[in-house]
Motif scaffolding. Structure first.
Motif, PDB file in Angstrom:
ATOM      1  N   TYR A  81     -56.595  22.018-102.289  1.00 60.89           N
ATOM      2  CA  TYR A  81     -55.417  22.876-102.468  1.00 60.89           C
ATOM      3  C   TYR A  81     -54.614  22.843-101.185  1.00 60.89           C
ATOM      4  O   TYR A  81     -55.165  22.932-100.079  1.00 60.89           O
ATOM      5  N   ASP A  98     -60.542  23.774-103.878  1.00 60.01           N
ATOM      6  CA  ASP A  98     -59.883  24.401-105.013  1.00 60.01           C
ATOM      7  C   ASP A  98     -60.604  25.686-105.414  1.00 60.01           C
ATOM      8  O   ASP A  98     -61.763  25.662-105.816  1.00 60.01           O
ATOM      9  N   LYS A  99     -59.917  26.818-105.282  1.00 63.28           N
ATOM     10  CA  LYS A  99     -60.423  28.116-105.712  1.00 63.28           C
ATOM     11  C   LYS A  99     -59.442  28.762-106.694  1.00 63.28           C
ATOM     12  O   LYS A  99     -59.391  29.975-106.818  1.00 63.28           O
ATOM     13  N   LYS A 100     -58.666  27.905-107.356  1.00 58.13           N
ATOM     14  CA  LYS A 100     -57.628  28.383-108.281  1.00 58.13           C
ATOM     15  C   LYS A 100     -56.574  29.214-107.534  1.00 58.13           C
ATOM     16  O   LYS A 100     -56.025  30.176-108.069  1.00 58.13           O
ATOM     17  N   GLN A 101     -56.266  28.820-106.293  1.00 58.70           N
ATOM     18  CA  GLN A 101     -55.271  29.545-105.514  1.00 58.70           C
ATOM     19  C   GLN A 101     -53.874  29.381-106.097  1.00 58.70           C
ATOM     20  O   GLN A 101     -53.598  28.443-106.834  1.00 58.70           O
ATOM     21  N   TYR A 102     -53.025  30.290-105.725  1.00 60.63           N
ATOM     22  CA  TYR A 102     -51.606  30.200-106.079  1.00 60.63           C
ATOM     23  C   TYR A 102     -50.812  30.916-104.995  1.00 60.63           C
ATOM     24  O   TYR A 102     -51.317  31.823-104.323  1.00 60.63           O
ATOM     25  N   GLY A 121     -56.842  32.880-107.333  1.00 60.36           N
ATOM     26  CA  GLY A 121     -56.589  33.177-108.731  1.00 60.36           C
ATOM     27  C   GLY A 121     -57.846  33.180-109.580  1.00 60.36           C
ATOM     28  O   GLY A 121     -58.908  33.566-109.103  1.00 60.36           O
ATOM     29  N   PRO A 122     -57.686  32.721-110.835  1.00 60.90           N
ATOM     30  CA  PRO A 122     -56.524  32.038-111.411  1.00 60.90           C
ATOM     31  C   PRO A 122     -55.301  32.951-111.518  1.00 60.90           C
ATOM     32  O   PRO A 122     -55.436  34.156-111.713  1.00 60.90           O
ATOM     33  N   LYS A 123     -54.120  32.352-111.415  1.00 63.64           N
ATOM     34  CA  LYS A 123     -52.875  33.106-111.389  1.00 63.64           C
ATOM     35  C   LYS A 123     -52.708  33.960-112.632  1.00 63.64           C
ATOM     36  O   LYS A 123     -52.207  35.086-112.561  1.00 63.64           O
ATOM     37  N   GLU A 124     -53.164  33.421-113.800  1.00 63.73           N
ATOM     38  CA  GLU A 124     -52.972  34.155-115.051  1.00 63.73           C
ATOM     39  C   GLU A 124     -53.823  35.428-115.134  1.00 63.73           C
ATOM     40  O   GLU A 124     -53.618  36.264-116.022  1.00 63.73           O
ATOM     41  N   ASP A 125     -54.757  35.599-114.206  1.00 67.67           N
ATOM     42  CA  ASP A 125     -55.597  36.793-114.207  1.00 67.67           C
ATOM     43  C   ASP A 125     -54.996  37.930-113.388  1.00 67.67           C
ATOM     44  O   ASP A 125     -55.590  39.010-113.284  1.00 67.67           O
TER      45      ASP A 125
END
Length: 252
Positions: free
Chosen positions: A85, A96-100, A111-115
């Motif tokens: 990332y 990668d940790k689902k960052q945004y 994230g994940p951002k959608e959460d």
């Protein structure tokens, strides 16, 4: 070639050594403030008398070929991946940790951002299950944790949203408004048992005291006990003495 700054007393960094205790990355940041090389801003801040501004980072050094180059995700010389990332605003490199990157927060979040959603009044990203179900306090994260004194907004430690709306890294009671931070029902029941099993000496058995409850803000008059005094309105032991102790008149 510029010497690499020492990192957390590890005796120096070997060529190819990846990352630090904070982040997994394949490059070093060239600090724009002092031109020293550090794995991350936290390592820099722990070793210097000033702070690294992540947004002003322009150059990085590859840990393999040691080429200093413009901040980017992959080494232009040897193709080393600096981070799964990469944010070209915060200059955050990591696995990668689902960052945004949240534009409203101004920094990257895990994230994940959608959460998550960004509450405009609190000015903070919160879990989706808190949407419409939390007490808003304007710019609530733009302060230090009242327990550990670490900046909440930029901290890597998850902050807990208390029922009172304040944020806390740890602790069972908000030190700002004194409300209980967790569901203390089980603990209050344990205190009931302890109070019942711990009779006060005879000179205290008829003593009463006025108390203020930090949870419901009610006042009541209860028997004094060294282990705690229970609110008569909500059964909380999160109380404070609001008046002097006195012996019941009809029992003197």
């Amino acid at each position: 070639m510029m010497a690499t700054a020492r990192e957390d007393g590890d005796g120096g960094r070997e060529r190819g050594q990846r990352g630090c205790e904070h982040y997994d990355r394949g490059c070093l940041l060239k600090a724009p403030c002092c031109d020293k090389l550090y794995t991350c801003r936290l390592c820099h801040d722990n070793n210097e008398d000033h702070q690294l501004d992540r947004f002003k980072v322009k150059e990085v050094q590859c840990i393999n070929c040691e080429k200093i180059q413009h901040a980017q995700q992959t080494c232009e010389e040897c193709s080393t991946l600096f981070g799964e990332y990469y944010c070209n605003i915060c200059h955050l490199f990591d696995k990668d940790k689902k960052q945004y990157h949240c534009e409203n927060c101004g920094i990257c979040r895990i994230g994940p951002k959608e959460d998550f959603f960004h509450c405009l009044k609190c000015n903070l990203c919160l879990a989706m299950n808190l949407q419409g179900r939390h007490k808003c306090i304007e710019n609530v994260s733009r302060q230090n944790c009242p327990i550990c004194l670490e900046d909440i907004h930029t901290s890597r430690v998850v902050a807990h949203v208390l029922p009172c709306g304040h944020l806390l890294h740890r602790g069972y009671r908000c030190p700002l408004c004194m409300h209980s931070a967790l569901d203390m029902t089980r603990y209050w029941q344990q205190l009931d048992d302890e109070v019942a099993q711990t009779p006060m000496p005879s000179e205290y058995q008829n003593m009463t005291v006025d108390i203020h409850c930090n949870d419901c803000n009610g006042r009541s008059t209860v028997q004094f006990h060294i282990l705690g005094m229970k609110c008569q309105l909500c059964d909380s032991y999160n109380t404070a003495q609001a008046g002097g102790r006195r012996i019941s008149v009809d029992q003197q």
